[in-house]
Design a protein around this motif. Sequence first.
Motif, PDB file in Angstrom:
ATOM      1  N   CYS A  45      61.941  69.637  66.316  1.00 52.03           N
ATOM      2  CA  CYS A  45      61.726  68.664  65.238  1.00 52.03           C
ATOM      3  C   CYS A  45      60.420  67.904  65.455  1.00 52.03           C
ATOM      4  O   CYS A  45      59.692  67.601  64.492  1.00 52.03           O
ATOM      5  N   GLN A  48      57.617  70.043  64.334  1.00 49.33           N
ATOM      6  CA  GLN A  48      57.585  70.116  62.877  1.00 49.33           C
ATOM      7  C   GLN A  48      56.910  68.894  62.276  1.00 49.33           C
ATOM      8  O   GLN A  48      56.183  68.975  61.271  1.00 49.33           O
ATOM      9  N   TRP A 143      64.103  79.954  54.947  1.00 51.53           N
ATOM     10  CA  TRP A 143      64.710  78.644  55.226  1.00 51.53           C
ATOM     11  C   TRP A 143      65.145  78.506  56.680  1.00 51.53           C
ATOM     12  O   TRP A 143      65.101  77.421  57.256  1.00 51.53           O
ATOM     13  N   TYR A 144      65.567  79.562  57.312  1.00 53.63           N
ATOM     14  CA  TYR A 144      65.989  79.463  58.702  1.00 53.63           C
ATOM     15  C   TYR A 144      64.805  79.137  59.606  1.00 53.63           C
ATOM     16  O   TYR A 144      64.929  78.372  60.569  1.00 53.63           O
ATOM     17  N   LYS A 146      62.190  77.448  58.667  1.00 56.56           N
ATOM     18  CA  LYS A 146      61.769  76.071  58.408  1.00 56.56           C
ATOM     19  C   LYS A 146      62.720  75.052  59.046  1.00 56.56           C
ATOM     20  O   LYS A 146      62.281  74.041  59.602  1.00 56.56           O
ATOM     21  N   TYR A 147      64.020  75.305  58.954  1.00 55.36           N
ATOM     22  CA  TYR A 147      65.005  74.292  59.356  1.00 55.36           C
ATOM     23  C   TYR A 147      65.691  74.614  60.680  1.00 55.36           C
ATOM     24  O   TYR A 147      66.688  73.982  61.036  1.00 55.36           O
ATOM     25  N   TYR A 150      66.233  71.596  63.024  1.00 50.10           N
ATOM     26  CA  TYR A 150      67.218  70.652  62.478  1.00 50.10           C
ATOM     27  C   TYR A 150      68.628  71.221  62.591  1.00 50.10           C
ATOM     28  O   TYR A 150      69.590  70.485  62.859  1.00 50.10           O
TER      29      TYR A 150
END
Length: 825
Positions: A45, A48, A143-144, A146-147, A150
């Motif tokens: 995180c 990011q 999406w995996y 990117k996140y 998190y």
Amino acid sequence: MMIPVADFQKLASDHNPQFRALKPWWDVLTEYLCVAMLMMGVFGCTLQLTQDKIFCLPSRPSSESPEEVRCSQPAERSGTSQPAERSGTSQPAERSGTNSVWKDTDTKDHNFTSHEMFGRKNHLDIHQYVFVNNYCYETAVHWYGKYFPYLVVVQTMLFMIASSFWFKFPGTSSKIELFVTILGKCFNSPWTTRTISEVYEEGGEESLVMWKRNIMSVSDRKESLIEDGENVHLLKSASFKSNQEKMAPEQKSPLSLLDKKEGEQAKALFEIVKKLRIHIEEGDLLYRMYVLQTFIKMLKFVVITVYSAFLVPSIQIVVKCSVPKEVTGFDIYCCNYVKAHLFSKLAYCYICFVGVYGLLCIYTLYWLFHRPLKEYSYENVRLETSISDIPDVKNDFAFLLHLCDQYDPLYSKRFCMFLSEVSESRLRQVNLNHEWTVSKLRKCLSRNASKRLELHLLALPGLPDTVFEVPEVESLKLELMNDIIIPDSIFQLMFLQELSLLHCPVKLKLKAQNHLREHLKVLRLTFRSPEQIPPWVYTLLDLEELHLTGPLTQSTSLEDLSKLRNLRFLALRSRLSKIPLSVGNIGWLHKLAIHNEGSPLRAFHSLTKLTDLTSLELVGCDLERIPRTVLGLTNLQQLDLRENKLMTIEEILSLQHCRHLVTLRLWHNAILYIPEHINKLVSLETLNLSWNRIRSLPTGLFYCIRLRHLNLSHNQLSSLPPEVGILQCLQHLSLASNSLSSLPDELFSCKHLKRLVLADNSLASLSPLVSGLGQLVHLELQGNRLQFLPREIGDCCLLKLSGLVVEDRLLDLLPSDIRNRMSDT
């Protein structure tokens, strides 16, 4: 900005450090795994938020459709152009592919050995690049990818919450918090240390030998006897010295001595542990909650492992992005996801951590379902400590102790000291010894009715050991005390002859029983049921008096009383319908007293066997006549029939055969008259006929010339016959509470009269002849109609003012010289 990991950990884990006692090694390991995974997610995180996410470049316009554009070709091209450069030849840029993002620009002179690469100009400004980068990051990156960081944080938080959920759930948290709090207090209690050290010092070696011998076969037992000495040493060193709890020094340390405050705290802990056990042992909610949260963790492990393994390949370094052409003039962009390589490696590492987490969950489920966690046995502790009453526990209480064993078995071993009633009784004994010192016990000593020096203890939780440090005690009276054990040290009470146990069940040690068998003379027992009569009573061979107070039914067996060959006095206070037959077997009995508390007693056949009986009391037996069986007891010396319903005593004529009868008590009856033949009782010395309905006295009464004590108070007499002067042996005469208006002069010829009670009558004067009572020491005249006292009363040389009970006004009327003569000084 970095986020402290401790802030995340506090949200999911417990704050109470005492909860560590309920965390087995697998829970501790999963907690560390969660911390590692949480740090991994926080690291991702942070990357990011602090670094650029993606960089995009437009693809060269070509005739190919957007679907055919491959963003991986520039890399491939750069790898294939190097051989051409080394050979010194160049190829047109067009041959490198129509969708290349780069352009090979050679110098005009193709014969030059060197050439330069120049970026293709696309005339886009910085704002367009920023827009395209953000647009492509949101639309083109999976999406995996990117996140992922998190997801790691959220999933790890869920793991941590699931691991500590039962510490927070309202139905379980209160029980757990209460348990660990009391567990810590029991662990640190000085009483625990003292108890364990004592039992190991006193019985550790012996219990090991007994255990070893019990588990041996019969064939091996003979051979083992030679090796017992060595084996005891080896077993002791292997079982005791490996445990810090068992390494007790030979001398008692100061910590083993409890002060009063510590004793009270330990006493409160015993009560709390009892209530805690009832509260927790009633159900298995804690066990079911722990199983449920383990299943939830297992389910999350499966889900996370499956979808993570499937989606990790979607984290790509170069991605193709389609942008509306009217925005920048280019529709295809090739983008570099700068953190894709790092995230893919972190993802595989994360999957490995989750896999280890899952294996621990599988082991936990195996432990939960392949062991009887709802039962906890203290068999080994009972064997080691010789405290045999430590109970086994079940349900949630047992489950919590199993968890404590995974952390440290010493917790449950020290905790069990507060489950034992033997340990509690020892603590009670210590507190009693603190409270009841020898000096305090000596202050409680007093003389009882038998003139013995008596120590009376009422409603104590136990018998203080200090009692046996007061050797002058002659009578010990224990009342309303439960589960008393008289120790061997009772032999220190060398003068003890009388023991009274009033609603106080007592057990005796062997040496104590032997001591009482030889020294105890009087025993008084008060009980609520016949079963409470202790069997050791019938072993007291030197017992002379036995008093039994309590319900004795027809089925109650007193046959063993015949073993008491020295028994002379038996008193039964109960509600009997007949005298037990076993009483008749005690032919050597001298005195029998039956207090029947108003219940009718009808059968007296057992009395015929008591030929040596000299004293008989039948009190409150609802008798209307004197039983014939009683009249045949020729050796009778004392007969007491008080508190019955006798109206006539004509049967006393038969008592003339009782030539040794000296005492007859018939008070508290309803006798209307005294028969004339009472004069046949020539040996009678004491007669009590008070509290009856007698109106007149026969002349024959005064021919019982040996009478010394005559009590006729609380009757309805209106006159006293002059024949009273015949009783020259009379020493005590009570005529109180009658209706006498005058006294015969012959009364004052009873020269040996010492006590004369005339209170509450109707006497108007006292004869001057009272001076003839030279031995009179007590005279009661209050409650009459006297106006003055005769001066001659002062001639009673032994009568003092303290022995003269009369109204003050009459004393004031006496001359001062008489008062001075009668004064005690």
